[in-house]
Design a protein around this motif. Structure first.
Motif, PDB file in Angstrom:
ATOM      1  N   GLY A  89      10.242   8.629   3.707  1.00  0.00           N
ATOM      2  CA  GLY A  89      11.288   8.910   4.673  1.00  0.00           C
ATOM      3  C   GLY A  89      11.338  10.354   5.127  1.00  0.00           C
ATOM      4  N   THR A 133      -1.347   4.962  11.139  1.00  0.00           N
ATOM      5  CA  THR A 133      -1.054   5.308   9.751  1.00  0.00           C
ATOM      6  C   THR A 133      -2.343   5.621   9.010  1.00  0.00           C
ATOM      7  N   TRP A 167       1.218   7.585   5.404  1.00  0.00           N
ATOM      8  CA  TRP A 167       1.918   8.394   6.408  1.00  0.00           C
ATOM      9  C   TRP A 167       1.668   7.860   7.811  1.00  0.00           C
ATOM     10  N   ARG A 168       2.678   7.980   8.672  1.00  0.00           N
ATOM     11  CA  ARG A 168       2.556   7.596  10.075  1.00  0.00           C
ATOM     12  C   ARG A 168       2.461   8.860  10.922  1.00  0.00           C
ATOM     13  N   ILE A 192       5.854   6.674   5.043  1.00  0.00           N
ATOM     14  CA  ILE A 192       6.472   5.357   5.167  1.00  0.00           C
ATOM     15  C   ILE A 192       6.374   4.529   3.884  1.00  0.00           C
ATOM     16  N   SER A 193       5.543   4.941   2.953  1.00  0.00           N
ATOM     17  CA  SER A 193       5.466   4.235   1.665  1.00  0.00           C
ATOM     18  C   SER A 193       4.735   5.107   0.651  1.00  0.00           C
TER      19      SER A 193
END
Length: 211
Positions: free
Chosen positions: A135, A154, A187-188, A210-211
């Protein structure tokens, strides 16, 4: 209010007419009365005027099922037999029983589960985020890879490095990208990586984990 045994006996015409009218009146008023009809039938409806309850005879004609209350003060129908669950049950959030709930109970359950979502709580959560956490955003550069990323693409953190932009002491017309450490996770790309082969040019962008 009228009740009837719904059995029209053989009788003279005037008596038959009176008996039939009494039966129809009982049907029209749902056999209403302060006490239950003396003669009952399976699935028969009865309005209990003593308690303002609408009841229905069960299929075996052995008991009355309360359907709900006819509130004569508010002229509203109130469903009966809906359970009232405890606040602890609402908080657990696992019970699937349909039940009565008031706004006060919903509010109490939400309040007990933690802070309300406000601008202050969101800002506090963001401010307490650790570097590289899911986030969060970061300026990242390509590592040894030759990635070309469009906005929204990503990639694994292992392909990237934390980066910053500084002045190139050797050529003031160029910026110098500084790198330090490889992030974890996925990551995006929120910017753009384009393909150049000359040194570090064009290899830094903004990313969201994102994760």
């Amino acid at each position: 209010m009228s009740q009837h045994d719904f059995d029209i006996a053989n009788q003279t015409a005037p008596s038959f007419r009176s008996d039939l009218n009494d039966a129809l009146a009982a049907l029209a008023s749902l056999s209403s009365g302060a006490t239950a009809p003396s003669t009952t039938y399976s699935n028969m409806l009865w309005y209990d005027t003593a308690n303002n309850l609408l009841k229905m005879r069960n299929e075996s004609d052995s008991a009355w099922i309360t359907i709900g209350t006819l509130n004569q003060s508010t002229n509203k129908f109130e469903v009966d037999n809906l359970p009232t669950l405890t606040q602890a049950t609402w908080e657990a959030g696992t019970n699937t029983t349909e039940a009565v709930v008031t706004p006060a109970k919903v509010k109490a359950a939400i309040d007990s589960l933690g802070e309300k979502v406000t601008t202050t709580t969101v800002n506090t959560a963001i401010a307490s985020s650790t570097v590289g956490a899911v986030g969060t955003y970061a300026l990242l550069a390509r590592g040894a890879s030759t990635l070309v990323l469009d906005p929204g693409d990503t990639t694994a953190g292992s392909n990237l490095e934390f980066a910053g932009i500084g002045e190139n002491g050797f050529d003031t017309n160029q910026a110098l990208i500084q790198r330090a450490g490889t992030p974890a996770g996925t990551w995006r790309c929120m910017g753009y990586f384009y393909a150049l082969s000359n040194g570090n040019a064009g290899r830094i962008s903004l990313f969201l984990r994102i994760s």
